[in-house]
Design a protein around this motif. Structure first.
Motif, PDB file in Angstrom:
ATOM      1  N   VAL A  17       1.280 -66.721   9.541  1.00 25.76           N
ATOM      2  CA  VAL A  17       1.457 -65.285   9.323  1.00 25.76           C
ATOM      3  C   VAL A  17       2.842 -65.003   8.764  1.00 25.76           C
ATOM      4  N   LEU A  18       3.869 -65.668   9.323  1.00 29.23           N
ATOM      5  CA  LEU A  18       5.232 -65.471   8.819  1.00 29.23           C
ATOM      6  C   LEU A  18       5.329 -65.870   7.354  1.00 29.23           C
ATOM      7  N   ASP A  19       4.688 -66.954   6.991  1.00 34.09           N
ATOM      8  CA  ASP A  19       4.711 -67.391   5.596  1.00 34.09           C
ATOM      9  C   ASP A  19       4.039 -66.370   4.695  1.00 34.09           C
ATOM     10  N   THR A  20       2.926 -65.809   5.155  1.00 39.38           N
ATOM     11  CA  THR A  20       2.220 -64.787   4.379  1.00 39.38           C
ATOM     12  C   THR A  20       3.061 -63.538   4.214  1.00 39.38           C
ATOM     13  N   LEU A  21       3.858 -63.222   5.229  1.00 39.35           N
ATOM     14  CA  LEU A  21       4.720 -62.030   5.173  1.00 39.35           C
ATOM     15  C   LEU A  21       6.005 -62.270   4.388  1.00 39.35           C
ATOM     16  N   GLY A  22       6.156 -63.461   3.799  1.00 38.37           N
ATOM     17  CA  GLY A  22       7.331 -63.741   2.974  1.00 38.37           C
ATOM     18  C   GLY A  22       8.552 -64.126   3.769  1.00 38.37           C
ATOM     19  N   GLN A  23       8.349 -64.825   4.883  1.00 41.64           N
ATOM     20  CA  GLN A  23       9.473 -65.300   5.695  1.00 41.64           C
ATOM     21  C   GLN A  23       9.380 -66.825   5.796  1.00 41.64           C
ATOM     22  N   PRO A  24       9.648 -67.538   4.682  1.00 39.31           N
ATOM     23  CA  PRO A  24       9.409 -68.983   4.625  1.00 39.31           C
ATOM     24  C   PRO A  24      10.292 -69.797   5.566  1.00 39.31           C
ATOM     25  N   VAL A  25      11.532 -69.369   5.771  1.00 38.50           N
ATOM     26  CA  VAL A  25      12.435 -70.145   6.629  1.00 38.50           C
ATOM     27  C   VAL A  25      11.921 -70.141   8.064  1.00 38.50           C
ATOM     28  N   GLU A  26      11.647 -68.945   8.589  1.00 35.42           N
ATOM     29  CA  GLU A  26      11.130 -68.842   9.949  1.00 35.42           C
ATOM     30  C   GLU A  26       9.776 -69.542  10.069  1.00 35.42           C
ATOM     31  N   ALA A  27       8.956 -69.396   9.030  1.00 36.31           N
ATOM     32  CA  ALA A  27       7.643 -70.032   9.047  1.00 36.31           C
ATOM     33  C   ALA A  27       7.770 -71.547   9.135  1.00 36.31           C
ATOM     34  N   GLY A  28       8.709 -72.104   8.420  1.00 34.60           N
ATOM     35  CA  GLY A  28       8.922 -73.545   8.433  1.00 34.60           C
ATOM     36  C   GLY A  28       9.353 -74.047   9.804  1.00 34.60           C
ATOM     37  N   LEU A  29      10.203 -73.290  10.462  1.00 35.76           N
ATOM     38  CA  LEU A  29      10.662 -73.683  11.791  1.00 35.76           C
ATOM     39  C   LEU A  29       9.511 -73.707  12.796  1.00 35.76           C
ATOM     40  N   PHE A  30       8.695 -72.672  12.753  1.00 32.70           N
ATOM     41  CA  PHE A  30       7.568 -72.613  13.689  1.00 32.70           C
ATOM     42  C   PHE A  30       6.505 -73.655  13.335  1.00 32.70           C
TER      43      PHE A  30
END
Length: 327
Positions: free
Chosen positions: A281-294
């Motif tokens: 979901v974070l990746d879809t919302l355009g938050q790649p850094v946070e998405a990568g960590l999770f």
């Protein structure tokens, strides 16, 4: 015309056909009256015969039913012995103890053993037997039927047999309301399970309605930080995610993670599933850094557990998890 009249007169035909019709009708009415009197005279005797024959037939059915149940218990006991012989999971039998399959509760426990072994067909048969025994002993509307009904529904939904699962889910919900009232965690569990079914069928409005009611009851009866509450919130996150409601899903995943990490631990497979979906979901919302960590954290949790132990909507799972709840 004159020739016809001469022939009719010579052969004795009635010139007025109406008179013949009336005469025939009167004859039929007289016969019907006689038949009616005869029927009334024999009615009492006939009813007695019908009652007697029906009662005898019912006695035969009941005797055959009891004989069938006895045979099924014997078969179930033999299956249990066979399962004990081949099973390597001794603690399962230790926690249940020696089962006496003369009781519906023991048959239900045997079904649970099969379910935990992953033998769904055998579990289904035992659940149905337990249900028959319970209905015979306690009636079809007894609240004790709730857990068996729920577990049958979970099995059917896990196989994609949604039309078979729904009546069991709804009947389980009814039984639990009868036993506990509306304000009880067991009612919230049944509502959650029915919502999961409707979600799987794509009936999102119905799923949302059931989830909303389940969450409200869980918060009032178990508390906002309870594992049951976290399970329902996690399922609501999946529902929002599936519909493309990313912002709503993000908030729900965050809340579910807070609760389930506290209740289950940081490395529980359920937490891993929530982390993985949250990363997407974070990746879809355009938050790649946070998405990568999770995503990296989800991979780490996955490496600690067997793959495929937990999946949303699964009928088989180990420990508290996201999706349907058994019992």
């Amino acid at each position: 015309h004159g020739a016809i009249q001469k022939q009719a007169k010579a052969r004795g035909w009635a010139r007025n056909l109406t008179q013949r019709i009336v005469a025939k009708a009167e004859e039929k009415v007289a016969k019907e009256k006689v038949a009616s009197k005869v029927a009334k005279a024999t009615k009492v005797a006939t009813e007695r015969e019908v009652v007697e024959e029906s009662a005898n037939a019912l006695v035969t059915v009941i005797r055959e039913h009891h004989s069938m149940l006895g045979n099924m218990r014997s078969i179930a006991q033999a299956l249990l012995e066979q399962l004990k012989a081949v099973s390597e999971n001794t603690p399962l039998f230790v926690q249940v103890g020696d089962l006496n399959l003369s009781s519906d509760d023991s048959v239900d426990k045997l079904a649970e053993l099969y379910r935990k072994q992953g033998r769904e067909t055998a579990a289904e048969s035992m659940y149905h037997l337990a249900l028959i025994l319970m209905e015979e002993a306690r009636g079809t509307d007894h609240p004790d039927l709730g857990p068996v009904l729920n577990n049958l529904a979970v099995l059917y939904k896990g196989r994609g047999l949604y039309a078979w699962a729904e009546p069991f889910y709804l009947r389980a919900l009814k039984m639990r309301r009868l036993r506990y009232g509306d304000e009880h965690p067991a009612v919230a569990m049944s509502l959650n399970n029915a919502a999961c079914l409707y979600q799987a069928e794509g009936l999102y409005a119905s799923a949302q309605r059931y989830f909303d009611e389940a969450l409200a009851i869980a918060e009032r009866t178990s508390g906002p930080q309870a594992s049951l509450t976290g399970t329902i919130v996690g399922n609501m996150a999946f529902l929002a995610d599936e519909q493309g409601l990313w912002t709503q899903a993000q908030l729900l995943y965050q809340r579910a993670l807070v609760v389930q990490q506290a209740q289950l631990g940081l490395h529980h497979p359920t937490v891993g599933l929530l982390v993985e979906r949250y990363a997407r979901v974070l990746d879809t919302l355009g938050q790649p850094v946070e998405a990568g960590l999770f995503a990296a954290r989800a991979a780490s949790i996955r490496a600690r557990v067997q793959p495929g132990v937990v999946r949303q909507g699964s009928a088989m799972r180990q420990g508290p998890a996201v999706g349907e709840l058994t019992r």
